[in-house]
Design a protein around this motif. Structure first.
Motif, PDB file in Angstrom:
ATOM      1  N   SER A 140       0.686  -1.211  -0.131  1.00 15.82           N
ATOM      2  CA  SER A 140      -0.138  -0.078  -0.012  1.00 15.82           C
ATOM      3  C   SER A 140       0.833   1.308   0.023  1.00 15.82           C
ATOM      4  O   SER A 140       0.428   2.420   0.035  1.00 15.82           O
ATOM      5  N   THR A 141       2.254   1.179  -0.021  1.00 12.86           N
ATOM      6  CA  THR A 141       3.069   2.511  -0.315  1.00 12.86           C
ATOM      7  C   THR A 141       2.772   2.986  -1.386  1.00 12.86           C
ATOM      8  O   THR A 141       2.706   2.530  -2.422  1.00 12.86           O
ATOM      9  N   GLN A 142       2.761   4.291  -1.176  1.00 11.15           N
ATOM     10  CA  GLN A 142       2.442   5.324  -2.410  1.00 11.15           C
ATOM     11  C   GLN A 142       3.860   5.974  -2.953  1.00 11.15           C
ATOM     12  O   GLN A 142       4.855   5.786  -2.044  1.00 11.15           O
ATOM     13  N   LYS A 148       4.888   8.710  -3.722  1.00  3.90           N
ATOM     14  CA  LYS A 148       5.265   9.850  -2.791  1.00  3.90           C
ATOM     15  C   LYS A 148       5.932   9.389  -1.476  1.00  3.90           C
ATOM     16  O   LYS A 148       6.716  10.418  -0.962  1.00  3.90           O
ATOM     17  N   ASP A 149       5.995   8.507  -0.918  1.00  8.64           N
ATOM     18  CA  ASP A 149       6.529   7.879   0.338  1.00  8.64           C
ATOM     19  C   ASP A 149       7.830   7.286   0.182  1.00  8.64           C
ATOM     20  O   ASP A 149       8.449   6.875   1.003  1.00  8.64           O
ATOM     21  N   ASP A 194       2.235   9.301 -11.263  1.00  4.43           N
ATOM     22  CA  ASP A 194       1.169   9.503 -10.245  1.00  4.43           C
ATOM     23  C   ASP A 194       1.932   9.707  -8.916  1.00  4.43           C
ATOM     24  O   ASP A 194       1.927   8.336  -8.327  1.00  4.43           O
ATOM     25  N   SER A 195       1.956  10.395  -8.027  1.00  5.21           N
ATOM     26  CA  SER A 195       2.668  10.165  -6.623  1.00  5.21           C
ATOM     27  C   SER A 195       1.613   9.422  -5.790  1.00  5.21           C
ATOM     28  O   SER A 195       2.305   9.201  -4.756  1.00  5.21           O
ATOM     29  N   THR A 196       0.402   9.489  -6.057  1.00  5.99           N
ATOM     30  CA  THR A 196      -0.322   8.510  -5.180  1.00  5.99           C
ATOM     31  C   THR A 196      -0.498   6.966  -5.545  1.00  5.99           C
ATOM     32  O   THR A 196      -0.961   6.554  -4.878  1.00  5.99           O
ATOM     33  N   ALA A 197       0.201   6.827  -6.729  1.00  2.00           N
ATOM     34  CA  ALA A 197       0.001   5.425  -7.182  1.00  2.00           C
ATOM     35  C   ALA A 197       0.825   4.553  -6.098  1.00  2.00           C
ATOM     36  O   ALA A 197       1.811   4.726  -5.693  1.00  2.00           O
ATOM     37  N   THR A 198       0.173   3.255  -6.058  1.00  2.00           N
ATOM     38  CA  THR A 198       1.083   2.220  -5.473  1.00  2.00           C
ATOM     39  C   THR A 198       1.858   1.500  -6.124  1.00  2.00           C
ATOM     40  O   THR A 198       1.812   1.417  -7.339  1.00  2.00           O
TER      41      THR A 198
END
Length: 183
Positions: free
Chosen positions: A38-40, A42-43, A89-93
């Motif tokens: 579930s890591t995005q 952006k993380d 997409d920075s919110t993509a996993t």
């Protein structure tokens, strides 16, 4: 009152001492180190603070657009190749992780430099796909696939693409070419 304070202190100290810090090189079904299913995107900088993160984009007629994120250690050695669910997409996993460095290991000791025997002895092999130049061994227990070059196989089955390959036909000493997690 004093007894309650001592009891609370003991419970808290026990709870803190029981928490195990995540091994940054351990591979599991839904994680690799601190990276999980579930890591995005952006993380990634907070998960790999001392490592270099490089985005690589390619396009060709056969594979379409590829957008990979490569993780390098401070010495410049490639650790992982990550493929996100959605490009740029920075919110993509992350959907696929290709393990490039032998430091990453499963709890049973399987790494990038393991052999087919190591995999077979430690995990149930769910499927073997016979491709043009390689075979792909799937282990659902890990959500992983291991690619083995057909040059590692006996000559009698090396050039047969339509043949079903059995676990017994792959030599134990066959080396892993690619080790991938799929989320």
């Amino acid at each position: 009152m004093f007894k309650k304070l001592i009891l609370i202190t003991l419970i808290l100290s026990f709870a803190v001492s029981c928490t195990k810090e995540q091994d940054p090189f351990e591979i599991g079904k839904r994680y690799i180190g601190k990276l999980n299913d579930s890591t995005q995107v952006k993380d990634l900088k907070s998960i790999f603070p001392n490592d270099s993160i490089a985005n690589f984009e390619s396009s060709n007629a056969f594979t379409g657009n590829n957008y990979n994120i490569e993780i390098f250690n401070p010495e410049g050695k490639k650790l992982l190749i990550l493929s996100p669910t959605v490009a740029k997409d920075s919110t993509a996993t992350i959907k696929t992780v290709r393990i490039e460095n032998a430091q990453f290991k499963t709890a049973k000791g399987i790494s990038r430099i393991s052999t087919f025997k190591d995999i077979k002895d430690n995990y149930k092999i769910n499927k073997i796909d016979n491709l043009i130049g390689s075979v792909v061994v799937t282990v659902k227990e890990l959500n992983a696939s291991f690619t083995i070059d057909k040059n590692e196989l006996p000559a009698s089955i090396r050039f047969e693409q339509n043949t079903t390959i059995d676990v017994l036909q792959i030599p134990g000493k066959a080396k892993i070419k690619y080790f991938m997690l799929h989320w």
